[in-house]
Structures are given as structure tokens and as C-alpha cells.
Design a protein around this motif. Structure first.
Motif, PDB file in Angstrom:
ATOM      1  N   UNK A  94       0.864  -1.174   0.000  1.00 36.05           N
ATOM      2  CA  UNK A  94       0.000   0.000   0.000  1.00 36.05           C
ATOM      3  C   UNK A  94       0.903   1.227   0.000  1.00 36.05           C
ATOM      4  N   UNK A  95       0.610   2.192  -0.855  1.00 36.70           N
ATOM      5  CA  UNK A  95       1.442   3.382  -0.976  1.00 36.70           C
ATOM      6  C   UNK A  95       0.766   4.534  -0.241  1.00 36.70           C
ATOM      7  N   UNK A  96       1.459   5.082   0.749  1.00 32.05           N
ATOM      8  CA  UNK A  96       0.949   6.193   1.534  1.00 32.05           C
ATOM      9  C   UNK A  96       1.783   7.429   1.225  1.00 32.05           C
ATOM     10  N   UNK A  97       1.141   8.465   0.699  1.00 31.35           N
ATOM     11  CA  UNK A  97       1.846   9.707   0.374  1.00 31.35           C
ATOM     12  C   UNK A  97       1.854  10.606   1.605  1.00 31.35           C
ATOM     13  N   UNK A  98       2.616  10.167   2.605  1.00 31.80           N
ATOM     14  CA  UNK A  98       2.582  10.793   3.922  1.00 31.80           C
ATOM     15  C   UNK A  98       2.982  12.263   3.852  1.00 31.80           C
ATOM     16  N   UNK A  99       3.939  12.591   2.988  1.00 29.05           N
ATOM     17  CA  UNK A  99       4.362  13.976   2.856  1.00 29.05           C
ATOM     18  C   UNK A  99       3.260  14.891   2.372  1.00 29.05           C
ATOM     19  N   UNK A 100       2.220  14.318   1.770  1.00 30.64           N
ATOM     20  CA  UNK A 100       1.087  15.102   1.273  1.00 30.64           C
ATOM     21  C   UNK A 100      -0.118  15.029   2.193  1.00 30.64           C
ATOM     22  N   UNK A 101      -0.009  14.325   3.327  1.00 33.40           N
ATOM     23  CA  UNK A 101      -1.119  14.272   4.276  1.00 33.40           C
ATOM     24  C   UNK A 101      -1.404  15.692   4.782  1.00 33.40           C
ATOM     25  N   UNK A 102      -2.631  16.144   4.653  1.00 32.62           N
ATOM     26  CA  UNK A 102      -3.006  17.491   5.097  1.00 32.62           C
ATOM     27  C   UNK A 102      -3.480  17.419   6.553  1.00 32.62           C
ATOM     28  N   UNK A 103      -2.531  17.243   7.457  1.00 28.05           N
ATOM     29  CA  UNK A 103      -2.876  17.114   8.876  1.00 28.05           C
ATOM     30  C   UNK A 103      -3.357  18.439   9.462  1.00 28.05           C
ATOM     31  N   UNK A 104      -2.834  19.549   8.957  1.00 35.30           N
ATOM     32  CA  UNK A 104      -3.299  20.855   9.433  1.00 35.30           C
ATOM     33  C   UNK A 104      -4.745  21.093   9.013  1.00 35.30           C
ATOM     34  N   UNK A 105      -5.056  20.735   7.772  1.00 41.09           N
ATOM     35  CA  UNK A 105      -6.412  20.924   7.274  1.00 41.09           C
ATOM     36  C   UNK A 105      -7.422  20.081   8.027  1.00 41.09           C
ATOM     37  N   UNK A 106      -7.101  18.796   8.256  1.00 44.21           N
ATOM     38  CA  UNK A 106      -8.057  17.936   8.965  1.00 44.21           C
ATOM     39  C   UNK A 106      -8.180  18.364  10.423  1.00 44.21           C
ATOM     40  N   UNK A 107      -7.093  18.855  11.007  1.00 43.20           N
ATOM     41  CA  UNK A 107      -7.157  19.333  12.397  1.00 43.20           C
ATOM     42  C   UNK A 107      -8.087  20.533  12.506  1.00 43.20           C
ATOM     43  N   UNK A 108      -7.989  21.448  11.549  1.00 40.26           N
ATOM     44  CA  UNK A 108      -8.855  22.626  11.562  1.00 40.26           C
ATOM     45  C   UNK A 108     -10.316  22.219  11.415  1.00 40.26           C
TER      46      UNK A 108
END
Length: 206
Positions: A94-108
Motif C-alpha cells: 500500500x502506498x501512503x503519500x505521507x508527505x502530502x497528508x493534510x494534517x493541518x487541514x483535517x485538524x482545523x
């Protein structure tokens, strides 16, 4: 979903292969499923004819947009490539594009009171994803006659320390990792890291 293969994953989680500890963990897993209506999410997975890794629920789909991943190889009928260049049938990448995870956006989205996305939606998305993974791993385990696992390929291109805000780490990532490690053991066999930036050691420790 309640097979000998699932029981074996809980047994494998204990390095000592302690049956009593594994059975307690499994009972906790069953109780958690009942309390959180996980069987309803599993039914959603099995009833999704389009692509089981894309949830049919709009709120869960919204969460998925913040976490780009590729599970095409998990459902592939072809075998995966081992380190020696030969084909191995007991893992699925499974390929996870972790560097592109929008953690700030989902947190907001999660911490905004009037938002249409809650922490519960976030966790239900990952439940849906792991139920999908185990749905396919079970089918493939029965087909090949051996226990199947994931290999996670984590592309860290673009990863930054800003993705690991105190809010995301404590309020979002912690319950997420606790849930997946406790209730979906022995899913991943190896994790491969691609394009790690200089901050990866700090992020890994977090």
C-alpha cells in the motif's frame, strides 16, 4: 471477520505467543466493535461495489481527501516483488503519500465546532479503511493458503514539521494510532520509507 486468521493475528501480536493475553485482547476487540457499531462499517465495506477502499459515506469521503493513498496493489491478482526480485504472495504493498497528508487541514476541520467533520468521522474513516484492508487480506489468505500482510510504502516527499502540530499529535494522531495498533494487530509486515527529509527522525519519534 471473526476467523481463525483474525485470532492468529492477535496471537502473533504477543511475542511470547501468550494465549491468555491474546484472548483478552480479542475480547476487548469484540467489545469495541459492538460499542462502535463496527460491524455496520464492515457491512458498508462488503456492500460497496465500486471500490471498497473509497467509503460510500460522504463524511468519510471528506476525511479520505486529506490522506492520499494508493491501494491498487492490495487488490491486484499479481504477486508482489520481493527484495530478491522474485514474486512473493504473502504481502500486498500500500502506498501512503505521507508527505502530502493534510494534517493541518483535517485538524482545523475537526476542532471547528460548526464543521461537518468530527473526530468520530476521522476515526470511522480509518476503521473503514482497516476493515477494507482485512476484507481483502482474508480473501487472499484463503486463496493462497497463507496469512497475507501489507507492506506500507511511505513516500515522505514534502514532509514538514508543521504537519505534526501539538493538536494533531495529541488530539488526532494519538487516538488514531492507539485504535489501529490495539484492534488491527499484525496487519503490516514492513514499512518502507521513500524520500525522507531531514526532519524524519523527529517526526518518527513523535
Amino acid at each position: 471477520m471473526y476467523s481463525d486468521l483474525r485470532l492468529l493475528r492477535f496471537l502473533r501480536k504477543s511475542k511470547e505467543r501468550d494465549v491468555a493475553t491474546a484472548s483478552e485482547r480479542y475480547r476487548s476487540f469484540l467489545q469495541w466493535r459492538e460499542q462502535n457499531d463496527v460491524d455496520d462499517i464492515r457491512a458498508m465495506v462488503e456492500g460497496n461495489s465500486s471500490a471498497s477502499f473509497i467509503p460510500p459515506d460522504d463524511r468519510l469521503q471528506t476525511v479520505s481527501e486529506y490522506f492520499p493513498m494508493n491501494f491498487d496493489y492490495v487488490v491486484s491478482n499479481t504477486n508482489t516483488v520481493s527484495d530478491e526480485g522474485m514474486m512473493s504472495k504473502d504481502v500486498r504493498p500500500a502506498i501512503l503519500y505521507v508527505g502530502s497528508f493534510d494534517t493541518l487541514g483535517i485538524s482545523e476541520r475537526i476542532k471547528t465546532a460548526e464543521s461537518s467533520v468530527s473526530l468520530d468521522d476521522f476515526l470511522k474513516y480509518w476503521i473503514y479503511l482497516y476493515e477494507s484492508i482485512h476484507f481483502h487480506l482474508y480473501q487472499q489468505s484463503m486463496h493462497f493458503g497463507t496469512m497475507m500482510f501489507l507492506d506500507e510504502v511511505c513516500d515522505l516527499s514534502g514532509l514538514s514539521i508543521q504537519q505534526f502540530s501539538p493538536y494533531f499529535v495529541t488530539k488526532v494522531m494519538k487516538p488514531w494510532l492507539t485504535m489501529t495498533q490495539q484492534f488491527y494487530p499484525e496487519t503490516t509486515r514492513r514499512i518502507y520509507i521513500l524520500n525522507p527529509p531531514s526532519i524524519v527522525k523527529l517526526a518518527w519519534n513523535l
